[in-house]
Design a protein around this motif. Structure first.
Motif, PDB file in Angstrom:
ATOM      1  N   ILE A 120      -4.409   1.314  12.031  1.00 17.89           N
ATOM      2  CA  ILE A 120      -3.084   1.903  11.786  1.00 17.89           C
ATOM      3  C   ILE A 120      -3.158   3.423  11.609  1.00 17.89           C
ATOM      4  O   ILE A 120      -2.383   4.149  12.240  1.00 17.89           O
ATOM      5  CB  ILE A 120      -2.438   1.233  10.547  1.00 17.89           C
ATOM      6  N   PRO A 121      -4.062   3.960  10.779  1.00 16.74           N
ATOM      7  CA  PRO A 121      -4.049   5.417  10.584  1.00 16.74           C
ATOM      8  C   PRO A 121      -4.229   6.187  11.890  1.00 16.74           C
ATOM      9  O   PRO A 121      -3.555   7.188  12.131  1.00 16.74           O
ATOM     10  CB  PRO A 121      -5.224   5.678   9.626  1.00 16.74           C
ATOM     11  N   PHE A 155       0.808  -1.225   0.000  1.00 13.36           N
ATOM     12  CA  PHE A 155       0.000   0.000   0.000  1.00 13.36           C
ATOM     13  C   PHE A 155       0.839   1.271   0.000  1.00 13.36           C
ATOM     14  O   PHE A 155       0.504   2.245  -0.651  1.00 13.36           O
ATOM     15  CB  PHE A 155      -0.920   0.024   1.229  1.00 13.36           C
ATOM     16  N   CYS A 156       1.876   1.312   0.812  1.00 11.72           N
ATOM     17  CA  CYS A 156       2.604   2.579   0.986  1.00 11.72           C
ATOM     18  C   CYS A 156       3.977   2.299   1.574  1.00 11.72           C
ATOM     19  O   CYS A 156       4.296   1.169   1.938  1.00 11.72           O
ATOM     20  CB  CYS A 156       1.828   3.511   1.922  1.00 11.72           C
ATOM     21  N   ASN A 173       2.735   8.764  -1.399  1.00 11.43           N
ATOM     22  CA  ASN A 173       2.121   7.914  -0.375  1.00 11.43           C
ATOM     23  C   ASN A 173       0.701   8.319  -0.009  1.00 11.43           C
ATOM     24  O   ASN A 173       0.106   7.734   0.885  1.00 11.43           O
ATOM     25  CB  ASN A 173       3.004   7.874   0.868  1.00 11.43           C
ATOM     26  N   THR A 189       5.093   3.094   4.406  1.00 12.43           N
ATOM     27  CA  THR A 189       5.065   2.700   5.828  1.00 12.43           C
ATOM     28  C   THR A 189       5.071   1.176   5.951  1.00 12.43           C
ATOM     29  O   THR A 189       5.827   0.616   6.755  1.00 12.43           O
ATOM     30  CB  THR A 189       3.803   3.260   6.522  1.00 12.43           C
ATOM     31  N   PHE A 190       4.240   0.530   5.154  1.00  8.24           N
ATOM     32  CA  PHE A 190       4.199  -0.932   5.227  1.00  8.24           C
ATOM     33  C   PHE A 190       5.480  -1.546   4.677  1.00  8.24           C
ATOM     34  O   PHE A 190       5.962  -2.563   5.175  1.00  8.24           O
ATOM     35  CB  PHE A 190       2.964  -1.474   4.490  1.00  8.24           C
ATOM     36  N   CYS A 239       3.665   7.656   7.495  1.00  7.03           N
ATOM     37  CA  CYS A 239       2.246   7.413   7.160  1.00  7.03           C
ATOM     38  C   CYS A 239       1.590   8.731   6.741  1.00  7.03           C
ATOM     39  O   CYS A 239       1.693   9.734   7.437  1.00  7.03           O
ATOM     40  CB  CYS A 239       1.532   6.836   8.379  1.00  7.03           C
ATOM     41  N   HIS A 240       0.911   8.707   5.600  1.00  8.66           N
ATOM     42  CA  HIS A 240       0.243   9.912   5.082  1.00  8.66           C
ATOM     43  C   HIS A 240      -1.245   9.938   5.432  1.00  8.66           C
ATOM     44  O   HIS A 240      -1.996  10.756   4.916  1.00  8.66           O
ATOM     45  CB  HIS A 240       0.414  10.001   3.569  1.00  8.66           C
ATOM     46  N   ASN A 241      -1.662   8.986   6.266  1.00 11.78           N
ATOM     47  CA  ASN A 241      -3.046   8.965   6.743  1.00 11.78           C
ATOM     48  C   ASN A 241      -4.058   8.859   5.593  1.00 11.78           C
ATOM     49  O   ASN A 241      -5.095   9.516   5.606  1.00 11.78           O
ATOM     50  CB  ASN A 241      -3.329  10.221   7.583  1.00 11.78           C
ATOM     51  N   CYS A 242      -3.735   8.021   4.612  1.00 15.96           N
ATOM     52  CA  CYS A 242      -4.661   7.896   3.470  1.00 15.96           C
ATOM     53  C   CYS A 242      -5.896   7.087   3.834  1.00 15.96           C
ATOM     54  O   CYS A 242      -6.920   7.180   3.165  1.00 15.96           O
ATOM     55  CB  CYS A 242      -3.944   7.277   2.275  1.00 15.96           C
ATOM     56  N   GLY A 243      -5.807   6.257   4.859  1.00 20.55           N
ATOM     57  CA  GLY A 243      -6.970   5.503   5.325  1.00 20.55           C
ATOM     58  C   GLY A 243      -7.148   4.148   4.659  1.00 20.55           C
ATOM     59  O   GLY A 243      -7.996   3.357   5.071  1.00 20.55           O
ATOM     60  N   ALA A 244      -6.340   3.847   3.613  1.00 27.77           N
ATOM     61  CA  ALA A 244      -6.560   2.618   2.844  1.00 27.77           C
ATOM     62  C   ALA A 244      -6.427   1.364   3.707  1.00 27.77           C
ATOM     63  O   ALA A 244      -7.204   0.414   3.563  1.00 27.77           O
ATOM     64  CB  ALA A 244      -5.570   2.562   1.681  1.00 27.77           C
ATOM     65  N   CYS A 245      -5.438   1.360   4.608  1.00 31.09           N
ATOM     66  CA  CYS A 245      -5.203   0.136   5.380  1.00 31.09           C
ATOM     67  C   CYS A 245      -6.279  -0.092   6.437  1.00 31.09           C
ATOM     68  O   CYS A 245      -6.435  -1.212   6.921  1.00 31.09           O
ATOM     69  CB  CYS A 245      -3.811   0.144   5.999  1.00 31.09           C
TER      70      CYS A 245
HETATM   71  S1  SF4 Z   1      -3.074   5.126   6.348  1.00 33.06           S
HETATM   72 FE1  SF4 Z   1      -2.196   3.079   6.083  1.00 33.06          FE
HETATM   73  S2  SF4 Z   1      -1.984   2.772   3.860  1.00 33.06           S
HETATM   74 FE2  SF4 Z   1      -2.309   4.961   4.247  1.00 33.06          FE
HETATM   75  S3  SF4 Z   1      -0.267   5.859   4.362  1.00 33.06           S
HETATM   76 FE3  SF4 Z   1      -0.857   5.343   6.466  1.00 33.06          FE
HETATM   77  S4  SF4 Z   1      -0.071   3.297   6.819  1.00 33.06           S
HETATM   78 FE4  SF4 Z   1      -0.056   3.641   4.607  1.00 33.06          FE
END
Ligand code: SF4
Ligand code: SF4
Length: 382
Positions: free
Chosen positions: A87-88, A40-41, A207, A43-44, A65-71
Motif C-alpha cells: 500500500i505505501p 491503522f490510519c 496519521n 486511509t484504511f 496516506c502519510h506513508n508511515c509504512g505500518a501497513c
Molecule cells: S502507509 Fe499504510 S498505515 Fe501508513 S498512512 Fe499509509 S495507508 Fe496508512
C-alpha cells in the motif's frame, strides 16, 4: 472570475485510470476483504466507507496516506507473497500523478519528476551567484560599512518587490492546483467543524502515528516517533521563520521601524528559533530518508524528497550564518547566498515536495467531512 475558472479547468482533469491507479484499485480490493489494518490510519478508515474505488477516490486516499509504512510490515500479503500488496508504495506512485496532473501551468508538472537535488541547487545557487554579481558591481563583495543592515546591501523595497512577485506567483499556481484538486475529490461542501478536525489532524500529524499511534516504520518493523518529531521541527521551524519575516515587514511598513533589529527583538527571536528547528528537523528527515526501507515508497521520488529537504536546510544554515556574521564584512556574501536559496525555494514551491502538504491537507478535509457525516458505506461514483 471567468478567466480564473478557465485556468482552473485547464489545470487538470483525471485521465483514464493509469497503471498506478489500477494497482491501488487492485490492492484496495484485497485490503477491503482483509481489513486487518483498518484501525491503522484514516486511509484504511476511508477504505471501509467504500465498496468500490474510482480514480477520484484513489487520488484522495493516496494523498490521505502519510506513508508511515505500518501497513506494509503488518501485511501477510506483502511481497514476496504472490498478491504483492504494498500500500505505501502504490499510494506514493499515485501521489506523484496527483502532483503532476494538478500542476499549474500543467506542462510544469513534469518538474516533479526532475526536481531533485541537482535542479534545486542549480536554480538556488544560480540566483545566489546573480546576487553576488550585483553586490560585486555595486559595492564589492566585502563591504565593511553596513552596520549589520541588510538593506544597505540590497534596498528593502527592491527586495520586497522582487520576492513578493515570485512568492505571490507561486501561491497563485498552488491555489489554482488546490481548487482543481478539491473540486475533484470533494463529496460535499466543507463545514467549519470538518475544517477544525482537518487542521488538528494536519498540525498533529495524527496519521503519521502508524498502528496504535506508536509511530512510523523506518528501516524495519520497529515503530519510531522520530519522523513525526523531525517533521514537526521542520514545519514549525518554517512557520516561525515565516512569522519572523511577516513581523519584520509589519515593523518596516506599519511602524516605520527599520532593520537591523536587536538580537532580543521579536523578528530575530522568532527567526532564530525557527532557523534552529529548520536545521534539526531537515537533518533528521534526511537521515531517516536515507535509511527508509526501500519498499516503503517510490524510489523515483527520492531525489525530489532530498532536493526539498536540502533546500530547506540551505535556507536555515545561511540564515543563521547571516545572523551570526551580520556585523562583519562577510555579510553581503552570506546575504546573497541566503537570498538565492530563498528565491530558489519559492520558485520550486509549486513543483516539488512542498505540494504534499497542500494536497494532504485537502485530503484530510475531505476525510473529516466523511467522518462527520457518519460511517455509512459510500458507493464510488465519478
Ligand atoms: S502507509 Fe499504510 S498505515 Fe501508513 S498512512 Fe499509509 S495507508 Fe496508512
Ligand atoms: S495491507 Fe495487507 S494486512 Fe493490511 S488490510 Fe491490506 S491486505 Fe490486509
Amino acid at each position: 472570475m471567468q478567466q480564473l475558472n478557465q485556468l482552473i479547468q485547464e489545470a487538470s482533469s483525471l485521465a483514464m485510470p493509469s497503471a498506478h491507479v489500477s494497482e491501488v484499485h487492485r490492492v484496495l480490493q484485497i485490503c477491503n476483504a482483509c481489513r486487518y489494518c483498518e484501525g491503522f490510519c484514516a486511509t484504511f478508515a476511508s477504505m471501509t466507507r467504500r465498496l468500490d474505488f474510482t480514480p477520484k477516490d484513489i487520488h484522495f486516499m493516496a494523498n490521505l496516506c502519510h506513508n508511515c509504512g505500518a501497513c506494509l510490515h503488518a501485511c501477510q500479503y506483502a511481497p514476496p507473497n504472490e498478491f504483492g500488496v504494498n500500500i505505501p508504495q502504490a499510494m506514493a506512485k499515485v501521489r506523484l500523478e496527483t502532483y503532476t496532473n494538478f500542476a499549474w501551468p500543467r506542462p510544469l508538472g513534469v518538474l516533479y519528476e526532475k526536481n531533485g537535488l541537482a535542479l534545486t541547487m542549480s536554480v538556488s545557487v544560480g540566483i545566489g551567484l546573480f546576487f553576488l554579481a550585483l553586490l560585486q558591481v555595486n559595492q564589492g563583495l566585502l563591504n565593511t560599512n553596513t552596520d549589520g543592515n541588510f538593506y544597505a546591501i540590497f534596498p528593502h523595497n527592491a527586495l520586497a518587490l522582487v520576492f513578493g512577485i515570485v512568492f505571490l506567483g507561486a501561491i497563485f499556481a498552488m491555489v489554482i492546483s488546490s481548487i482543481k484538486f478539491w473540486q475533484t475529490i470533494a463529496s460535499d461542501p466543507a463545514t467549519l467543524q470538518a475544517g477544525g478536525d482537518a487542521l488538528h489532524d494536519a498540525l498533529t500529524l495524527k496519521n503519521l502515528g502508524g498502528g496504535h499511534q506508536a509511530g512510523c516504520n523506518e528501516a524495519d518493523d520497529a515503530f519510531s516517533l522520530l519522523r513525526k518529531r523531525f517533521h514537526h521541527l521542520t514545519f514549525y521551524g518554517f512557520m516561525l521563520c515565516f512569522a519572523s519575516t511577516s513581523v519584520a515587514t509589519l515593523y518596516h511598513y506599519l511602524f516605520g521601524w527599520q532593520a537591523p533589529y536587536g538580537y532580543t527583538s521579536l523578528p530575530v527571536v522568532l527567526g532564530t528559533l525557527g532557523g534552529i528547528g529548520l536545521v534539526i528537523g531537515p537533518v533528521g528527515l534526511l537521515y531517516l530518508n536515507m535509511k527508509r526501507h526501500p519498499l516503503h515508497g517510490d524510489k523515483n521520488q527520492k531525489p525530489m524528497d532530498i532536493g526539498f529537504i536540502t533546500s530547506l536546510l540551505s535556507i536555515s544554515i545561511t540564515g543563521l550564518a547571516l545572523l551570526a556574521w551580520r556585523e562583519t564584512s562577510y555579510m553581503g556574501i552570506l546575504l546573497a547566498l541566503h537570498l538565492g536559496f530563498v528565491m530558489g525555494f519559492f520558485l520550486m514551491m509549486p513543483y516539488g515536495k512542498f505540494a504534499h502538504g497542500i494536497y494532504r491537507s485537502l485530503a484530510l478535509l475531505q476525510n473529516a467531512i466523511e467522518v462527520r457525516q457518519g460511517k455509512s458505506v459510500r458507493v464510488g461514483a465519478d
